[in-house]
Design a protein around this motif. Structure first.
Motif, PDB file in Angstrom:
ATOM      1  N   ALA A  52      26.827   5.530  43.480  1.00  0.00           N
ATOM      2  CA  ALA A  52      26.826   5.317  44.997  1.00  0.00           C
ATOM      3  C   ALA A  52      27.284   6.628  45.803  1.00  0.00           C
ATOM      4  O   ALA A  52      26.747   6.796  46.914  1.00  0.00           O
ATOM      5  N   VAL A  53      28.136   7.513  45.250  1.00  0.00           N
ATOM      6  CA  VAL A  53      28.362   8.922  45.795  1.00  0.00           C
ATOM      7  C   VAL A  53      27.181   9.454  45.874  1.00  0.00           C
ATOM      8  O   VAL A  53      26.618  10.250  47.115  1.00  0.00           O
ATOM      9  N   VAL A  54      26.354   9.600  44.970  1.00  0.00           N
ATOM     10  CA  VAL A  54      24.843  10.536  44.850  1.00  0.00           C
ATOM     11  C   VAL A  54      23.988   9.804  45.820  1.00  0.00           C
ATOM     12  O   VAL A  54      23.152  10.365  46.655  1.00  0.00           O
ATOM     13  N   LYS A  55      23.811   8.518  45.973  1.00  0.00           N
ATOM     14  CA  LYS A  55      22.938   7.797  46.794  1.00  0.00           C
ATOM     15  C   LYS A  55      23.347   7.857  48.139  1.00  0.00           C
ATOM     16  O   LYS A  55      22.475   8.080  49.161  1.00  0.00           O
ATOM     17  N   LYS A  56      24.559   8.064  48.557  1.00  0.00           N
ATOM     18  CA  LYS A  56      25.313   8.049  49.965  1.00  0.00           C
ATOM     19  C   LYS A  56      24.775   9.792  50.342  1.00  0.00           C
ATOM     20  O   LYS A  56      24.373   9.861  51.456  1.00  0.00           O
ATOM     21  N   ALA A  58      22.565  11.510  49.308  1.00  0.00           N
ATOM     22  CA  ALA A  58      21.074  11.684  49.523  1.00  0.00           C
ATOM     23  C   ALA A  58      20.804  10.904  50.843  1.00  0.00           C
ATOM     24  O   ALA A  58      19.732  11.785  51.524  1.00  0.00           O
ATOM     25  N   ARG A  59      21.130   9.933  51.120  1.00  0.00           N
ATOM     26  CA  ARG A  59      20.980   9.327  52.565  1.00  0.00           C
ATOM     27  C   ARG A  59      21.456  10.379  53.549  1.00  0.00           C
ATOM     28  O   ARG A  59      20.647  10.505  54.820  1.00  0.00           O
ATOM     29  N   GLU A  60      22.466  11.043  53.488  1.00  0.00           N
ATOM     30  CA  GLU A  60      22.995  12.017  54.344  1.00  0.00           C
ATOM     31  C   GLU A  60      22.067  13.343  54.351  1.00  0.00           C
ATOM     32  O   GLU A  60      22.457  14.321  55.175  1.00  0.00           O
ATOM     33  N   GLY A  61      21.302  13.318  53.432  1.00  0.00           N
ATOM     34  CA  GLY A  61      20.466  14.660  53.259  1.00  0.00           C
ATOM     35  C   GLY A  61      21.376  15.881  52.890  1.00  0.00           C
ATOM     36  O   GLY A  61      20.939  16.855  53.176  1.00  0.00           O
ATOM     37  N   ARG A  62      22.203  15.791  51.882  1.00  0.00           N
ATOM     38  CA  ARG A  62      23.054  16.743  51.330  1.00  0.00           C
ATOM     39  C   ARG A  62      23.298  16.789  50.113  1.00  0.00           C
ATOM     40  O   ARG A  62      23.266  15.617  49.248  1.00  0.00           O
ATOM     41  N   CYS A  95      17.741   6.142  36.336  1.00  0.00           N
ATOM     42  CA  CYS A  95      16.837   6.327  37.412  1.00  0.00           C
ATOM     43  C   CYS A  95      15.392   6.220  37.014  1.00  0.00           C
ATOM     44  O   CYS A  95      14.537   5.700  37.683  1.00  0.00           O
ATOM     45  N   HIS A  96      15.103   7.022  35.926  1.00  0.00           N
ATOM     46  CA  HIS A  96      13.800   6.803  35.345  1.00  0.00           C
ATOM     47  C   HIS A  96      13.137   5.577  35.156  1.00  0.00           C
ATOM     48  O   HIS A  96      12.008   5.475  35.601  1.00  0.00           O
ATOM     49  N   HIS A  97      13.863   4.936  34.651  1.00  0.00           N
ATOM     50  CA  HIS A  97      13.554   3.571  34.155  1.00  0.00           C
ATOM     51  C   HIS A  97      13.499   2.635  35.339  1.00  0.00           C
ATOM     52  O   HIS A  97      12.840   1.607  35.354  1.00  0.00           O
ATOM     53  N   HIS A  98      14.184   2.932  36.665  1.00  0.00           N
ATOM     54  CA  HIS A  98      13.930   2.237  37.849  1.00  0.00           C
ATOM     55  C   HIS A  98      12.959   2.638  38.412  1.00  0.00           C
ATOM     56  O   HIS A  98      12.419   2.389  39.616  1.00  0.00           O
ATOM     57  N   GLY A  99      12.192   3.984  38.067  1.00  0.00           N
ATOM     58  CA  GLY A  99      11.071   4.409  38.903  1.00  0.00           C
ATOM     59  C   GLY A  99      11.342   5.289  40.115  1.00  0.00           C
ATOM     60  O   GLY A  99      10.792   5.680  40.902  1.00  0.00           O
ATOM     61  N   TRP A 100      12.920   5.563  39.964  1.00  0.00           N
ATOM     62  CA  TRP A 100      13.434   6.573  41.001  1.00  0.00           C
ATOM     63  C   TRP A 100      13.192   8.226  40.641  1.00  0.00           C
ATOM     64  O   TRP A 100      13.037   8.228  39.566  1.00  0.00           O
ATOM     65  N   TRP A 154      13.155   9.549  48.977  1.00  0.00           N
ATOM     66  CA  TRP A 154      13.652   8.508  48.541  1.00  0.00           C
ATOM     67  C   TRP A 154      14.723   7.567  49.323  1.00  0.00           C
ATOM     68  O   TRP A 154      14.573   6.540  49.736  1.00  0.00           O
ATOM     69  N   ALA A 155      15.550   8.532  49.356  1.00  0.00           N
ATOM     70  CA  ALA A 155      16.946   7.862  50.064  1.00  0.00           C
ATOM     71  C   ALA A 155      16.600   7.642  51.600  1.00  0.00           C
ATOM     72  O   ALA A 155      16.958   6.406  52.012  1.00  0.00           O
ATOM     73  N   ARG A 156      15.801   8.326  52.047  1.00  0.00           N
ATOM     74  CA  ARG A 156      15.494   7.954  53.780  1.00  0.00           C
ATOM     75  C   ARG A 156      14.496   6.474  53.712  1.00  0.00           C
ATOM     76  O   ARG A 156      14.718   5.947  54.638  1.00  0.00           O
ATOM     77  N   ALA A 157      13.739   6.396  52.698  1.00  0.00           N
ATOM     78  CA  ALA A 157      12.723   5.390  52.636  1.00  0.00           C
ATOM     79  C   ALA A 157      13.630   4.031  52.288  1.00  0.00           C
ATOM     80  O   ALA A 157      13.176   3.100  52.800  1.00  0.00           O
TER      81      ALA A 157
END
Length: 159
Positions: A52-56, A58-62, A95-100, A154-157
């Motif tokens: 959750a922290v990493v995704k957040k 990434a969405r913030e571009g930091r 992530c790899h196995h989710h295709g991320w 990816w996070a922006r998408a």
């Protein structure tokens, strides 16, 4: 296949994961097993919290620091810093196995949060993890930069 991987002992869970890896298979049970194993090996780092922290971030571009991840899990950095490498590998395998893209590409030491640079040993570990998953890496720094841009894209998408 077990429905509740959280009910398996750690040894059973590791055997299940090893069997999937040996067969080169990936399904929902395997992904749940990876997440559960990630929780257990974190030594206080919670896999879902880290995700959750990493995704957040990434969405913030930091970029995000290891300390921020430890703090989010309520873990003492002095207690978890030796287990963070295994924790990050669990994250990239998931992530790899989710295709991320490899989300841990944006996790760096605190002094590098502005630039996204990885310390040489950290980069070496990241690249070793990627190679273990089958990525071909000829230029480690370029691979890292590419993965970082893929994470942010990816996070922006995902929004």
């Amino acid at each position: 296949m077990p429905d509740n991987v959280d009910e398996l002992t750690t040894e059973q869970l590791e055997n299940l994961i090893a069997n999937y890896r040996r067969k080169g298979k990936s399904d929902d049970t395997y992904l749940r097993a990876l997440a559960e194993h990630g929780k257990r090996i974190g030594k206080g780092l919670d896999f879902n919290t880290t995700m959750a922290v990493v995704k957040k971030a990434a969405r913030e571009g930091r970029f995000v620091s290891y300390g921020e991840i430890a703090e989010a899990s309520g873990a003492d950095w002095n207690q978890v810093h030796y287990s963070v490498g295994n924790h990050m590998y669990a994250l990239i395998e998931y992530c790899h196995h989710h295709g991320w893209p490899l989300l841990s590409a944006i996790v760096v030491n605190k002094p590098n949060v502005k630039t996204g640079a990885m310390e040489p040993e950290t980069l070496k570990g990241f690249i070793a993890g990627a190679r273990a998953l089958g990525y071909v890496v000829s230029e480690p720094q370029s691979f890292l930069n590419e993965q970082q841009q893929r994470v942010f894209g990816w996070a922006r998408a995902e929004l």
